[in-house]
Design an enzyme around this catalytic site. Structure first.
Site, PDB file in Angstrom:
ATOM      1  N   TYR A   1       0.879  -1.142   0.034  1.00  0.00           N
ATOM      2  CA  TYR A   1       0.251   0.103   0.030  1.00  0.00           C
ATOM      3  C   TYR A   1       0.989   1.173  -0.180  1.00  0.00           C
ATOM      4  O   TYR A   1       2.101   1.264   0.502  1.00  0.00           O
ATOM      5  CB  TYR A   1      -0.837  -0.061   1.044  1.00  0.00           C
ATOM      6  CG  TYR A   1      -1.938  -0.906   0.925  1.00  0.00           C
ATOM      7  CD1 TYR A   1      -3.417  -0.465   0.707  1.00  0.00           C
ATOM      8  CD2 TYR A   1      -2.048  -2.396   1.338  1.00  0.00           C
ATOM      9  CE1 TYR A   1      -4.547  -1.358   0.595  1.00  0.00           C
ATOM     10  CE2 TYR A   1      -2.947  -3.181   1.283  1.00  0.00           C
ATOM     11  CZ  TYR A   1      -4.316  -2.505   0.891  1.00  0.00           C
ATOM     12  OH  TYR A   1      -5.297  -3.347   0.665  1.00  0.00           O
ATOM     13  N   GLU A   2       0.203   2.321  -0.435  1.00  0.00           N
ATOM     14  CA  GLU A   2       0.974   3.592  -0.654  1.00  0.00           C
ATOM     15  C   GLU A   2       1.664   4.253   0.610  1.00  0.00           C
ATOM     16  O   GLU A   2       2.625   4.917   0.721  1.00  0.00           O
ATOM     17  CB  GLU A   2       0.177   4.567  -1.323  1.00  0.00           C
ATOM     18  CG  GLU A   2       0.956   5.666  -1.894  1.00  0.00           C
ATOM     19  CD  GLU A   2      -0.352   6.855  -2.430  1.00  0.00           C
ATOM     20  OE1 GLU A   2       0.085   8.055  -2.556  1.00  0.00           O
ATOM     21  OE2 GLU A   2      -1.437   6.221  -3.044  1.00  0.00           O
ATOM     22  N   SER A   3       1.026   3.695   1.754  1.00  0.00           N
ATOM     23  CA  SER A   3       1.554   4.412   3.132  1.00  0.00           C
ATOM     24  C   SER A   3       2.890   3.855   3.581  1.00  0.00           C
ATOM     25  O   SER A   3       3.490   4.133   4.368  1.00  0.00           O
ATOM     26  CB  SER A   3       0.523   4.214   4.227  1.00  0.00           C
ATOM     27  OG  SER A   3      -0.324   2.549   4.155  1.00  0.00           O
ATOM     28  N   GLY A   4       3.228   2.769   2.503  1.00  0.00           N
ATOM     29  CA  GLY A   4       4.626   2.360   2.994  1.00  0.00           C
ATOM     30  C   GLY A   4       4.480   0.793   3.581  1.00  0.00           C
ATOM     31  O   GLY A   4       5.502   0.272   4.236  1.00  0.00           O
TER      32      GLY A   4
ATOM     33  N   GLY B   1      -0.683   8.066  -5.915  1.00  0.00           N
ATOM     34  CA  GLY B   1       0.449   7.424  -6.317  1.00  0.00           C
ATOM     35  C   GLY B   1       0.205   6.787  -7.894  1.00  0.00           C
ATOM     36  O   GLY B   1       1.025   6.140  -8.308  1.00  0.00           O
TER      37      GLY B   1
END
Length: 269
Positions: free
Chosen positions: A56-59, A137
């Site tokens: 996921y884009e949050s890392g 993203g």
């Protein structure tokens, strides 16, 4: 049907989500967009691909949520992840480094070349433009993942002849545009909707109808598309959801619904 339910006991949304999950069979890593892509990716882990690594884009890398996450910042994603890395590392090393097989995206609008708009829509004369969540993203995901899958509901509001704004490049204006712009990934390879599946023509890169869902006609799909949709000479049909797939999907949704209700209760205290 008005209630989205087919005569076979499942909804058109469920048909779409199950087929979107099936598209991840065999993938190793998936960069997951929130919403319908997240539903499909988590269902894939519960059914056709239990070893799928969700990113996921949050890392978060290797998230294994027990319910559908409420957002990319949902703590469930970090708590169940194999690793959590800074967002710049996620994009610079993992994504731009070509280390992710599949990107799974949604869209507010898509055109015949699978270009995406998630930024702004024209609401008509004398009306302010409609603001959408924005790019996030998605442009980097579509540029750098090995391939891209898309999932969204099929209507003339979503499948448009011309985007109101180009947020994310799919195949640009046709073959060769991605290579010309230095994009390493293959771009969108399938758009899964509640009516069927569209894929780019190898010669023109224009989306064409390749599979129909049970109970759907070609005329229905064409009527829901804002351009003159081409149909594959080898038009196929998708398989209906199995009882196991439906059970897994509904369990994920119910767990997510309960989590959302609990969050709202906590916020009101």
């Amino acid at each position: 049907m008005a209630d989205n339910t087919t005569s076979a006991g499942f909804t058109r949304d469920e048909l779409m989500e199950v087929n979107a999950a099936r598209a991840l069979a065999g993938a190793r890593t998936c960069f997951v967009g929130i919403g319908l892509p997240s539903t499909a990716a988590n269902l894939a882990r519960a059914t056709v691909n239990p070893d799928l690594v969700l990113i996921y884009e949050s890392g978060t890398i290797g998230s294994k949520p027990t319910r559908l996450p409420l957002s990319i910042g949902d703590g469930e994603l970090a708590e169940t992840a194999d690793a959590v890395v800074p967002v710049p590392e996620m994009f610079n090393y993992w994504l731009q480094g070509g280390r992710i097989d599949v990107g799974f995206l949604g869209a507010a609008q898509v055109d015949r070349y699978a270009n995406i708009n998630t930024t702004v829509v024209n609401r008509g004369p004398d009306k302010p433009e409609g603001r959408l969540p924005g790019a996030g993203g998605a442009p980097e995901i579509a540029s750098n993942c090995g391939k891209v899958l898309m999932v969204l509901r099929h209507s003339t509001r979503s499948f448009v002849p011309k985007l109101d704004f180009v947020t994310t490049l799919g195949h640009g204006g046709g073959p060769g545009d991605r290579k010309k712009l230095g994009m390493p990934g293959a771009g969108p390879v399938a758009v899964i909707t509640d009516l069927g599946v569209l894929r780019p023509d190898p010669a023109t890169a224009e989306l064409m109808l390749t599979e129909l869902h049970p109970g759907v006609s070609v005329e229905q799909v064409r009527a829901a598309t804002g351009w003159e949709l081409r149909v594959s000479d080898e038009l196929g049909a998708t398989e209906p959801p199995t009882p196991q797939e439906l059970a897994a999907l509904r369990a994920l949704k119910n767990a997510g619904k309960n989590a959302g209700e609990n969050t709202r209760k906590d916020a009101s205290r």
